[in-house]
Each structure stands twice: as C-alpha cells, then as structure tokens.
Design a protein around this motif. Structure first.
Motif, short mmCIF file in Angstrom:
data_model
loop_
_atom_site.label_atom_id
_atom_site.label_comp_id
_atom_site.label_asym_id
_atom_site.label_seq_id
_atom_site.Cartn_x
_atom_site.Cartn_y
_atom_site.Cartn_z
N TYR A 121 -7.08 -34.87 -8.09
CA TYR A 121 -6.83 -35.46 -6.77
C TYR A 121 -8.13 -35.76 -6.03
O TYR A 121 -8.26 -36.77 -5.35
CB TYR A 121 -5.95 -34.54 -5.93
CG TYR A 121 -4.49 -34.58 -6.29
CD1 TYR A 121 -3.80 -35.78 -6.38
CD2 TYR A 121 -3.76 -33.40 -6.52
CE1 TYR A 121 -2.44 -35.83 -6.70
CE2 TYR A 121 -2.41 -33.43 -6.83
CZ TYR A 121 -1.76 -34.65 -6.92
OH TYR A 121 -0.42 -34.69 -7.24
N LEU A 122 -9.11 -34.87 -6.19
CA LEU A 122 -10.40 -35.10 -5.55
C LEU A 122 -11.09 -36.34 -6.13
O LEU A 122 -11.74 -37.09 -5.41
CB LEU A 122 -11.30 -33.88 -5.72
CG LEU A 122 -11.05 -32.71 -4.76
CD1 LEU A 122 -11.92 -31.53 -5.12
CD2 LEU A 122 -11.30 -33.12 -3.31
N LYS A 123 -10.94 -36.53 -7.43
CA LYS A 123 -11.58 -37.67 -8.09
C LYS A 123 -10.98 -39.00 -7.66
O LYS A 123 -11.64 -40.03 -7.72
CB LYS A 123 -11.49 -37.50 -9.62
CG LYS A 123 -12.41 -36.41 -10.15
CD LYS A 123 -12.38 -36.34 -11.67
CE LYS A 123 -13.29 -35.25 -12.19
NZ LYS A 123 -14.71 -35.50 -11.89
N ILE A 124 -9.70 -38.96 -7.23
CA ILE A 124 -9.07 -40.20 -6.78
C ILE A 124 -8.93 -40.23 -5.25
O ILE A 124 -8.12 -40.96 -4.69
CB ILE A 124 -7.70 -40.43 -7.47
CG1 ILE A 124 -6.75 -39.26 -7.22
CG2 ILE A 124 -7.89 -40.66 -8.96
CD1 ILE A 124 -5.34 -39.47 -7.78
N LYS A 128 -5.83 -34.39 0.68
CA LYS A 128 -4.69 -33.59 1.14
C LYS A 128 -3.96 -32.97 -0.05
O LYS A 128 -3.62 -31.78 -0.03
CB LYS A 128 -3.75 -34.44 1.98
CG LYS A 128 -2.64 -33.64 2.65
CD LYS A 128 -1.76 -34.52 3.53
CE LYS A 128 -0.65 -33.68 4.17
NZ LYS A 128 0.22 -34.53 5.04
N ASN A 129 -3.70 -33.79 -1.07
CA ASN A 129 -3.03 -33.28 -2.27
C ASN A 129 -3.91 -32.26 -3.00
O ASN A 129 -3.41 -31.28 -3.54
CB ASN A 129 -2.69 -34.44 -3.22
CG ASN A 129 -1.53 -35.27 -2.71
OD1 ASN A 129 -0.66 -34.77 -2.00
ND2 ASN A 129 -1.49 -36.53 -3.08
N ALA A 130 -5.21 -32.51 -2.99
CA ALA A 130 -6.15 -31.59 -3.63
C ALA A 130 -6.11 -30.23 -2.94
O ALA A 130 -6.07 -29.18 -3.60
CB ALA A 130 -7.57 -32.16 -3.57
N LYS A 131 -6.10 -30.25 -1.62
CA LYS A 131 -6.03 -29.01 -0.84
C LYS A 131 -4.73 -28.27 -1.10
O LYS A 131 -4.72 -27.04 -1.30
CB LYS A 131 -6.18 -29.34 0.65
CG LYS A 131 -6.21 -28.14 1.58
CD LYS A 131 -6.52 -28.60 3.00
CE LYS A 131 -6.47 -27.43 3.97
NZ LYS A 131 -5.10 -26.96 4.22
N ASN A 132 -3.62 -29.00 -1.12
CA ASN A 132 -2.31 -28.37 -1.37
C ASN A 132 -2.24 -27.72 -2.74
O ASN A 132 -1.71 -26.62 -2.90
CB ASN A 132 -1.19 -29.42 -1.23
CG ASN A 132 -0.99 -29.88 0.20
OD1 ASN A 132 -1.38 -29.17 1.14
ND2 ASN A 132 -0.40 -31.04 0.38
N SER A 133 -2.80 -28.41 -3.74
CA SER A 133 -2.79 -27.87 -5.11
C SER A 133 -3.63 -26.61 -5.20
O SER A 133 -3.26 -25.64 -5.86
CB SER A 133 -3.30 -28.92 -6.10
OG SER A 133 -2.40 -29.99 -6.21
N LEU A 134 -4.79 -26.62 -4.54
CA LEU A 134 -5.66 -25.43 -4.52
C LEU A 134 -4.95 -24.26 -3.87
O LEU A 134 -4.97 -23.13 -4.38
CB LEU A 134 -6.95 -25.72 -3.76
CG LEU A 134 -8.08 -26.38 -4.55
CD1 LEU A 134 -9.21 -26.76 -3.61
CD2 LEU A 134 -8.60 -25.48 -5.66
N GLU A 135 -4.31 -24.51 -2.74
CA GLU A 135 -3.62 -23.44 -2.02
C GLU A 135 -2.45 -22.89 -2.82
O GLU A 135 -2.20 -21.68 -2.81
CB GLU A 135 -3.15 -23.96 -0.65
CG GLU A 135 -4.31 -24.18 0.30
CD GLU A 135 -3.92 -24.88 1.60
OE1 GLU A 135 -4.69 -24.81 2.57
OE2 GLU A 135 -2.84 -25.52 1.62
N PHE A 149 -14.07 -21.58 -3.55
CA PHE A 149 -15.27 -22.41 -3.34
C PHE A 149 -14.90 -23.89 -3.22
O PHE A 149 -15.39 -24.59 -2.33
CB PHE A 149 -16.23 -22.19 -4.51
CG PHE A 149 -17.38 -23.15 -4.59
CD1 PHE A 149 -18.40 -23.12 -3.66
CD2 PHE A 149 -17.46 -24.08 -5.62
CE1 PHE A 149 -19.48 -24.00 -3.74
CE2 PHE A 149 -18.52 -24.96 -5.72
CZ PHE A 149 -19.53 -24.92 -4.77
N GLN A 150 -14.00 -24.34 -4.09
CA GLN A 150 -13.59 -25.74 -4.05
C GLN A 150 -12.84 -26.06 -2.76
O GLN A 150 -13.00 -27.16 -2.20
CB GLN A 150 -12.71 -26.06 -5.27
CG GLN A 150 -12.44 -27.52 -5.51
CD GLN A 150 -13.66 -28.28 -5.97
OE1 GLN A 150 -14.63 -28.41 -5.22
NE2 GLN A 150 -13.63 -28.77 -7.19
#
Length: 287
Positions: A121-124, A128-135, A149-150
């Motif tokens: 998600y970060l690469k594209i 918001k989706n990247a943050k949700n996936s991390l959480e 860290f990410q």
C-alpha cells in the motif's frame, strides 16, 4: 545319468520362464503418481528456491518459481507470501495485493501478511490502507519493532512528528540498537527545529551503524556550528552511499523539507564539489 539330464532340463525351463517374465515386465511402462504429501513437500522446496533467488536479485526467475509453487499447492499461505514478495520485486503491486488477500483468506491471523500488505500500500501511495494493515498486524503481534517503526514512518510522512517520535520510541524500547528508528527520530526532531536533539540522535545511530544516512544528517545539523566537521562527515557519507547526493532519493528516505534545505546548502560548498560530482556520475552510470 538320465535323472541328471531330466533335472537339468527342468531347471533350464524354469529359469527360461522367469527370464521371460522379467523381459515382459521390463517393457511395461511404469507411472509415478505422487502423493499429496510429496506434492506439498515439492511445492515448499520450490518456494524456498524462489525466495533464495529473490535474495540474489534474480527477480524474474524467482517469480516463475513462486508461481509454480502456488500452482502445485494453493492452500499454503507462506507460498502466497513468497509469490507476493516476488511480485513486489517485479513491481507487480496489484498482483502482490491479490496474492496477499488469498494468503489472508487461508490464515487471517498471520501478522506477516498484514505487514506485507502495508508495504505494498505504501508503494502505491495508499497511506490510509497501509496504516490500517499495520495496525491490524500489530494487534496480532504487538511487539514487532519493525512494524511499529513503519507506523512511525507513516506519521513522519504526514508531518505528524509527535506521533512519529512516539512510535520510534516504542520501537527502540523493544530493540535498543535499532539504529534506523534512532535515525528517523532525529529526522523528526530536525523538522521541529530541535537541532541539538537531532545531533545526539544521529551520533547515537552512527555509534551503532556507521551508515551514510545519519552521517549526512549529522553533517547537515553541524553545517553552521562546525563547517569543517560537517564537510568531513558529508564526504564520508557520499563515499559510503552516493545516492544520498540526490534530493529525490533523500525524500524517499523521508527527509523533511528543513533537513533537505540544510543538506542542499551544505552540498554546494566548494570543498565538496569533487565529491558531489563523483557521486552524481555514479548515479548516472548505474541508471
């Protein structure tokens, strides 16, 4: 004598019979039907080879092997993960997300899947989706220092420096020698004009790992206070990694505007021109 001959003839006939049977057997085709266990074992072996090829930078071959592994065994989430990594390496980000979604259906409680999705998600540029996936991943594995860290990096990218520093602190608490988090904490403090704190953090990161990023970060911090030391550190940084001469590359490493401006001014110093020209020529030759 007659009895002996009869016995000899009898033995010869029996031997001939068995030889004929062996000859017949030898021309009957033999088919190997692998068991499910054998297929699964083979797929994992192929997947392992695909992962090794990734490590050696053979991205296309890795992708082909990973596809084969998944075809043989589509019910193993780890194989889908390997395929997604190969797809990411080949910049096939939508395909990678598709593979990770399939892995998630098989095992929704595997934190690595959610962390990998965040990376895609970060690469594209879907922060918001990247943050949700991390959480989501951190709910499963709350002490994963790299994921924390990410998450800090996402806050840093959005100029939420207080939250970014908070995440970096949590990451460092879990892994005190995690120099990347210490370095990025320095990046955040610089944007808050807390230069002295940045200096201490960059120095701390360098004491753990003599890396180009904190070296150049420290040089940018010392540009006004100690120009000679700043030039020495900048020379060392560019020799270690010529990519840091490039504004866009530093931006990818989440350098903020204030640190970027200080670095650009430093790199214009006459005493650094040979090093800057050499670093830029290396970038040109490798592109």
């Amino acid at each position: 004598m007659n009895k002996f001959l009869k016995r000899l003839i009898c033995i010869s006939l029996i031997s001939f019979y068995f030889l004929k049977v062996e000859k017949v057997k030898s021309i009957v085709p033999y088919y190997y039907f692998p068991t499910i266990k054998n297929l699964q074992k083979d797929s994992l072996s192929i997947g392992k080879n695909a992962y090794q090829l990734l490590y050696f930078g053979q991205y296309r071959d890795s992708l082909n092997l990973a596809k084969l592994a998944v075809k043989i065994n589509s019910k193993n989430e780890k194989l889908w993960l390997i395929l997604s990594e190969a797809q990411i390496a080949n910049k096939l980000y939508k395909n990678a997300l598709n593979s990770l979604n399939k892995a998630q259906k098989i095992n929704p409680n595997m934190s690595e899947i959610h962390f990998a999705k965040s990376n895609v998600y970060l690469k594209i540029s879907q922060q918001k989706n990247a943050k949700n996936s991390l959480e989501t991943g951190l709910k499963i594995e709350p002490n994963n220092h790299k994921a924390i860290f990410q998450l800090g990096n996402i806050y840093l990218l959005n100029k939420n420096y207080a939250q970014a520093i908070n995440m970096f602190d949590k990451s460092i608490q879990i892994k005190p020698d995690f120099w990347q988090a210490i370095n990025n904490k320095g990046l955040a403090y610089f944007e808050q004009n807390k230069i002295n704190l940045s200096i201490k953090l960059f120095e701390s990161a360098i004491s753990i790992q003599d890396n180009a990023e904190p070296l150049l970060g420290l040089a940018a911090c010392l540009r006004i206070k100690n120009i000679n030391l700043a030039i020495e550190l900048a020379k060392k940084a560019l020799a270690k990694n010529h990519n840091y001469v490039d504004y866009e590359y530093r931006k990818e490493q989440l350098w903020g505007e204030k640190l970027q401006n200080s670095t650009e001014i430093l790199l214009q110093n006459k005493k650094l021109q040979k090093d800057v020209i050499l670093a830029k020529s290396k970038i040109s030759s490798s592109s």
